[in-house]
Write a protein that holds these residues in place. Structure first.
Motif, PDB file in Angstrom:
ATOM      1  N   MET A   1       5.901  -8.427   1.635  1.00 52.71           N
ATOM      2  CA  MET A   1       5.156  -7.407   0.923  1.00 52.71           C
ATOM      3  C   MET A   1       5.735  -6.031   1.252  1.00 52.71           C
ATOM      4  SD  MET A   1       1.139  -6.257   1.375  1.00 52.71           S
ATOM      5  CE  MET A   1       0.448  -7.563   0.407  1.00 52.71           C
ATOM      6  N   GLN A   2       5.895  -5.233   0.237  1.00 56.67           N
ATOM      7  CA  GLN A   2       6.321  -3.854   0.433  1.00 56.67           C
ATOM      8  C   GLN A   2       5.082  -3.010   0.718  1.00 56.67           C
ATOM      9  OE1 GLN A   2       9.141  -3.170   1.240  1.00 56.67           O
ATOM     10  NE2 GLN A   2      10.367  -2.469  -0.469  1.00 56.67           N
ATOM     11  N   TYR A   3       5.164  -2.162   1.703  1.00 53.01           N
ATOM     12  CA  TYR A   3       4.042  -1.296   2.021  1.00 53.01           C
ATOM     13  C   TYR A   3       4.279   0.088   1.441  1.00 53.01           C
ATOM     14  CZ  TYR A   3       2.361  -4.857   5.170  1.00 53.01           C
ATOM     15  OH  TYR A   3       1.884  -6.026   5.681  1.00 53.01           O
ATOM     16  N   PRO A   4       3.268   0.612   0.764  1.00 55.38           N
ATOM     17  CA  PRO A   4       3.409   1.964   0.237  1.00 55.38           C
ATOM     18  C   PRO A   4       3.482   2.962   1.387  1.00 55.38           C
ATOM     19  CG  PRO A   4       1.138   1.236   0.051  1.00 55.38           C
ATOM     20  CD  PRO A   4       1.948   0.048   0.527  1.00 55.38           C
ATOM     21  N   CYS A   5       4.193   4.006   1.192  1.00 55.68           N
ATOM     22  CA  CYS A   5       4.283   5.122   2.146  1.00 55.68           C
ATOM     23  C   CYS A   5       5.089   4.768   3.399  1.00 55.68           C
ATOM     24  CB  CYS A   5       2.904   5.644   2.532  1.00 55.68           C
ATOM     25  SG  CYS A   5       1.819   5.958   1.115  1.00 55.68           S
ATOM     26  N   LYS A   6       5.736   3.607   3.415  1.00 53.64           N
ATOM     27  CA  LYS A   6       6.512   3.202   4.595  1.00 53.64           C
ATOM     28  C   LYS A   6       7.607   4.218   4.903  1.00 53.64           C
ATOM     29  CE  LYS A   6       9.357  -0.422   6.549  1.00 53.64           C
ATOM     30  NZ  LYS A   6       9.931  -1.738   6.370  1.00 53.64           N
ATOM     31  N   CYS A  26       5.937  17.912  13.361  1.00 53.76           N
ATOM     32  CA  CYS A  26       6.071  16.985  12.230  1.00 53.76           C
ATOM     33  C   CYS A  26       4.907  17.064  11.258  1.00 53.76           C
ATOM     34  CB  CYS A  26       6.221  15.565  12.769  1.00 53.76           C
ATOM     35  SG  CYS A  26       7.526  15.415  14.005  1.00 53.76           S
ATOM     36  N   GLN A  27       4.098  18.093  11.352  1.00 53.88           N
ATOM     37  CA  GLN A  27       2.899  18.181  10.521  1.00 53.88           C
ATOM     38  C   GLN A  27       3.166  18.126   9.017  1.00 53.88           C
ATOM     39  OE1 GLN A  27      -0.246  17.687  11.610  1.00 53.88           O
ATOM     40  NE2 GLN A  27       0.972  17.232  13.427  1.00 53.88           N
ATOM     41  N   PRO A  28       4.235  18.734   8.505  1.00 50.38           N
ATOM     42  CA  PRO A  28       4.488  18.593   7.057  1.00 50.38           C
ATOM     43  C   PRO A  28       4.714  17.129   6.650  1.00 50.38           C
ATOM     44  CG  PRO A  28       5.746  20.427   7.933  1.00 50.38           C
ATOM     45  CD  PRO A  28       5.169  19.690   9.117  1.00 50.38           C
ATOM     46  N   LEU A  29       5.367  16.356   7.515  1.00 50.62           N
ATOM     47  CA  LEU A  29       5.580  14.938   7.217  1.00 50.62           C
ATOM     48  C   LEU A  29       4.283  14.153   7.304  1.00 50.62           C
ATOM     49  CD1 LEU A  29       8.907  14.398   9.181  1.00 50.62           C
ATOM     50  CD2 LEU A  29       8.619  14.635   6.712  1.00 50.62           C
ATOM     51  N   VAL A  30       3.436  14.503   8.261  1.00 52.75           N
ATOM     52  CA  VAL A  30       2.134  13.846   8.397  1.00 52.75           C
ATOM     53  C   VAL A  30       1.295  14.137   7.152  1.00 52.75           C
ATOM     54  CG1 VAL A  30      -0.019  13.774   9.720  1.00 52.75           C
ATOM     55  CG2 VAL A  30       2.185  13.834  10.917  1.00 52.75           C
ATOM     56  N   ALA A  31       1.316  15.370   6.691  1.00 54.25           N
ATOM     57  CA  ALA A  31       0.558  15.737   5.490  1.00 54.25           C
ATOM     58  C   ALA A  31       1.065  14.967   4.267  1.00 54.25           C
ATOM     59  CB  ALA A  31       0.644  17.243   5.251  1.00 54.25           C
ATOM     60  N   ALA A  32       2.381  14.811   4.152  1.00 56.42           N
ATOM     61  CA  ALA A  32       2.946  14.054   3.026  1.00 56.42           C
ATOM     62  C   ALA A  32       2.534  12.590   3.092  1.00 56.42           C
ATOM     63  CB  ALA A  32       4.468  14.177   3.020  1.00 56.42           C
ATOM     64  N   PHE A  33       2.518  12.029   4.306  1.00 59.33           N
ATOM     65  CA  PHE A  33       2.073  10.646   4.487  1.00 59.33           C
ATOM     66  C   PHE A  33       0.612  10.505   4.087  1.00 59.33           C
ATOM     67  CE2 PHE A  33      -0.123   7.582   7.205  1.00 59.33           C
ATOM     68  CZ  PHE A  33       0.504   6.411   6.802  1.00 59.33           C
ATOM     69  N   ARG A  35      -1.124  12.341   2.012  1.00 59.37           N
ATOM     70  CA  ARG A  35      -1.242  12.435   0.550  1.00 59.37           C
ATOM     71  C   ARG A  35      -0.828  11.127  -0.101  1.00 59.37           C
ATOM     72  NH1 ARG A  35       0.884  17.450   1.572  1.00 59.37           N
ATOM     73  NH2 ARG A  35       2.972  16.757   0.998  1.00 59.37           N
ATOM     74  N   CYS A  36       0.249  10.544   0.385  1.00 64.62           N
ATOM     75  CA  CYS A  36       0.734   9.272  -0.148  1.00 64.62           C
ATOM     76  C   CYS A  36      -0.329   8.192   0.021  1.00 64.62           C
ATOM     77  CB  CYS A  36       2.033   8.870   0.556  1.00 64.62           C
ATOM     78  SG  CYS A  36       2.730   7.310  -0.028  1.00 64.62           S
ATOM     79  N   ALA A  40      -2.255   6.116  -2.797  1.00 66.44           N
ATOM     80  CA  ALA A  40      -2.102   4.662  -2.818  1.00 66.44           C
ATOM     81  C   ALA A  40      -3.449   3.961  -2.716  1.00 66.44           C
ATOM     82  CB  ALA A  40      -1.168   4.204  -1.697  1.00 66.44           C
ATOM     83  N   LEU A  41      -4.332   4.476  -1.875  1.00 64.94           N
ATOM     84  CA  LEU A  41      -5.660   3.888  -1.749  1.00 64.94           C
ATOM     85  C   LEU A  41      -6.470   4.083  -3.033  1.00 64.94           C
ATOM     86  CD1 LEU A  41      -6.428   4.938   1.918  1.00 64.94           C
ATOM     87  CD2 LEU A  41      -6.130   2.597   1.098  1.00 64.94           C
TER      88      LEU A  41
END
Length: 80
Positions: A1-6, A26-33, A35-36, A40-41
């Protein structure tokens, strides 16, 4: 299974390692995750609940660990 936001979860891991386990860098990356995951949910994407919940728990533990000591937190299983 492919996981979204991986890809975004892996980018967070790499950033945290690259920055000496200082997740604040890494907060900008955490925020992007986040949002993703929200997207996805909302779209009921298969695997979103499992993948996003496990990484959110890990990020919470990593943030707590970095606040307590400079020790390296364990990485989430299966998120490379």
């Amino acid at each position: 299974m492919q996981y979204p936001c991986k890809d975004k979860a892996c980018a967070i891991q790499a950033c945290i390692v690259r920055n000496g386990y200082d997740s604040s860098a890494c907060q900008p990356l955490v925020a992007a995750f986040e949002r993703c995951c929200v997207d996805a949910l909302a779209a009921k994407t298969p695997g979103a609940e499992t993948a996003c919940a496990s990484v959110w728990r890990w990020l919470d533990k990593a943030a707590a660990a970095s606040a307590l000591s400079p020790a390296s937190p364990a990485s989430p299983a299966g998120h490379h």
